[in-house]
Write an enzyme that holds these catalytic residues in place. Structure first.
Site, short mmCIF file in Angstrom:
data_model
loop_
_atom_site.label_atom_id
_atom_site.label_comp_id
_atom_site.label_asym_id
_atom_site.label_seq_id
_atom_site.Cartn_x
_atom_site.Cartn_y
_atom_site.Cartn_z
N CYS A 78 65.25 25.39 -15.81
CA CYS A 78 64.82 26.61 -14.79
C CYS A 78 65.51 27.88 -15.05
O CYS A 78 66.72 28.20 -14.81
CB CYS A 78 64.84 26.39 -13.32
SG CYS A 78 64.08 27.65 -12.39
N GLY A 79 65.07 29.04 -15.56
CA GLY A 79 65.85 30.23 -16.20
C GLY A 79 66.15 31.14 -15.07
O GLY A 79 67.24 31.26 -15.04
N ASN A 80 65.34 31.23 -14.07
CA ASN A 80 65.44 32.06 -13.03
C ASN A 80 66.68 31.61 -12.16
O ASN A 80 67.53 32.29 -11.85
CB ASN A 80 64.11 32.44 -12.15
CG ASN A 80 63.45 33.40 -13.01
OD1 ASN A 80 63.69 34.41 -13.56
ND2 ASN A 80 61.91 33.41 -12.81
N ASN A 167 61.76 22.82 -21.00
CA ASN A 167 60.56 22.34 -20.30
C ASN A 167 59.30 23.05 -20.96
O ASN A 167 59.37 23.90 -21.75
CB ASN A 167 60.69 23.07 -19.05
CG ASN A 167 60.93 24.43 -18.80
OD1 ASN A 167 61.49 25.09 -19.47
ND2 ASN A 167 60.54 24.94 -17.62
N ASN A 203 53.66 24.44 -17.99
CA ASN A 203 53.73 25.94 -17.20
C ASN A 203 53.01 26.71 -18.17
O ASN A 203 52.90 26.44 -19.45
CB ASN A 203 55.08 26.34 -17.07
CG ASN A 203 56.13 25.28 -16.50
OD1 ASN A 203 56.28 25.13 -15.23
ND2 ASN A 203 56.92 24.53 -17.27
N GLU A 221 53.02 27.49 -12.70
CA GLU A 221 54.08 26.72 -12.90
C GLU A 221 53.76 25.17 -12.67
O GLU A 221 53.16 24.74 -11.41
CB GLU A 221 55.12 27.22 -12.29
CG GLU A 221 56.00 28.14 -12.75
CD GLU A 221 57.42 28.10 -12.10
OE1 GLU A 221 57.98 27.01 -12.35
OE2 GLU A 221 57.80 29.10 -11.84
N CYS A 230 58.64 33.04 -13.92
CA CYS A 230 59.11 32.00 -14.37
C CYS A 230 59.76 32.21 -15.48
O CYS A 230 59.44 32.68 -16.58
CB CYS A 230 57.94 30.97 -14.89
SG CYS A 230 58.39 29.50 -15.81
N GLY A 231 61.30 31.82 -15.48
CA GLY A 231 62.29 32.45 -16.14
C GLY A 231 62.19 32.09 -17.73
O GLY A 231 61.99 32.59 -18.82
N1 LIG Z 1 57.99 24.47 -12.88
C1 LIG Z 1 59.11 24.23 -14.07
C2 LIG Z 1 60.41 24.52 -13.47
C3 LIG Z 1 61.05 25.71 -13.03
C4 LIG Z 1 60.76 26.77 -14.15
C5 LIG Z 1 60.92 28.20 -13.45
N2 LIG Z 1 61.07 28.29 -12.29
C6 LIG Z 1 61.84 29.06 -14.35
O1 LIG Z 1 62.59 30.03 -13.88
O2 LIG Z 1 62.10 28.78 -15.57
C7 LIG Z 1 58.72 23.30 -14.56
O3 LIG Z 1 58.51 22.15 -14.05
O4 LIG Z 1 58.89 22.93 -15.85
#
Ligand SMILES: N[C@H](CCC[C@H](N)C(=O)O)C(=O)O
Length: 331
Positions: A78-80, A167, A203, A221, A230-231
């Site tokens: 999760c980047g953010n 991811n 995603n 996502e 989504c980071g």
């Molecule tokens: N939903 C994503 C995880 C959170 C990624 C997103 N919130 C970010 O900031 O990268 C997954 O299941 O791969």
């Protein structure tokens, strides 16, 4: 008392819990049940969130991060969220540049200049990167690698790129009508329900090219649905941008990626399929929450003490100055 934080990166919101502050750490099943309850947009705490970030000790890093989506599914990255964990650990240890252990990699993070008064900035490494079908995974699309490719099974016209960071992300560059329209949500829901193409979900990001090194990205996502940002999605989209639009983007150049929740900077490094991406953006703490540890274990927040930090006001003042505000409404 147990302490949690409500945090966000580009208003992709999370509850952050440091297991090392508990008398007794919560097991994974308890953490999953806690996440599903605390993040619920109707009955959760503070209007819910997009997931939970669990911080813990790590043998060879300053700390470890585990990511749990709002639906209770685990995420590899999760980047953010990593930016907010980097800030939490930096303030806890005094370190300004260090490593955080994530599901598949130990990633470099560092404190950088504030984006504005009261808007702290952090830079995080997004890696490893893989285009291999098995890494996402994807199947039944008659290809082992998806870069700038039409996939008739998914859409008759869009050109897709699929990449794991680690991811899974599926990306298409679109016009502003598709960016704000129904197609993204329909595709996101379809590929995160049982389907033959992305058996573990994916995603899905649509991005509009607003100019040289400039994007607006919107993501549906896996495990959450639409988020403000989504980071890892914006990092993966920046890599796709460099690879498929050399007239507008290049390696080792700063990109600006706007999103419904704000903006981040990215920089794609590497060569010949060995890439990594710098993701630079805000790390905001909006609330500090104290709750008895026994109540936390039961996901009972009726008696929680909640204190706003005032950073939400600073953040809103900052994003109000950004271009493209309102192109896609924040959630
Ligand atoms: N939903 C994503 C995880 C959170 C990624 C997103 N919130 C970010 O900031 O990268 C997954 O299941 O791969």
């Amino acid at each position: 008392m147990a302490e949690l934080r409500r945090v966000h990166g580009s208003e992709n919101t999370f509850f952050l819990l440091d297991q090392t502050t508990l008398r007794q750490k919560l097991d994974q099943a308890t953490l999953v049940a806690l996440t599903q309850k605390i993040t619920d947009r109707r009955f959760g705490l503070l209007g819910g969130a997009d997931g939970m970030l669990i911080v813990d000790d790590a043998p060879q890093a300053t700390g470890a991060m585990t990511v749990i989506n709002a639906d209770g599914s685990l995420a590899k990255m999760c980047g953010n969220g990593l930016r907010t964990v980097a800030r939490y650990l930096s303030e806890k240890t005094g370190q300004q540049a260090f490593a955080v252990q994530t599901a598949e990699a130990k990633l470099r993070v560092r404190h950088v200049a504030d984006f504005a008064a009261g808007v702290p900035g952090y830079s995080v490494e997004i890696s490893p990167v893989s285009f291999a079908a098995a890494a996402l995974p994807f199947a039944s699309l008659n290809t082992q690698r998806i870069v700038d490719q039409v996939l008739p099974a998914l859409d008759p016209a869009l050109h897709f790129t699929a990449v794991a960071v680690p991811n899974p992300h599926l990306i298409a560059f679109v016009g502003e009508a598709d960016l704000a329209g129904e197609k993204l949500g329909a595709l996101g829901r379809r590929l995160n329900a049982p389907n033959p193409y992305f058996p573990e979900g994916v995603n899905v990001t649509f991005a509009a090219i607003e100019g040289p090194h400039t994007l607006f990205a919107r993501t549906f996502e896996r495990g959450v649905g639409f988020t403000n940002a989504c980071g890892t999605g914006m990092a993966a989209t920046s890599l796709a941008f460099v690879l498929t639009h050399p007239e507008a983007a290049a390696l080792d150049q700063v990109n600006t990626v706007y999103n419904p929740g704000g903006v981040v900077k990215t920089n794609v490094h590497g060569s010949g399929d060995d890439y990594w991406i710098e993701l630079i953006g805000n790390a905001t703490t909006t609330h500090l929450i104290a709750v008895p540890e026994a109540a936390l274990r039961q996901a009972d927040f009726a008696g929680a003490e909640v204190a706003a930090t005032g950073e939400a006001v600073a953040y809103e003042a900052y994003v109000a100055t950004l271009p493209y505000r309102g192109l896609v409404a924040a959630i």
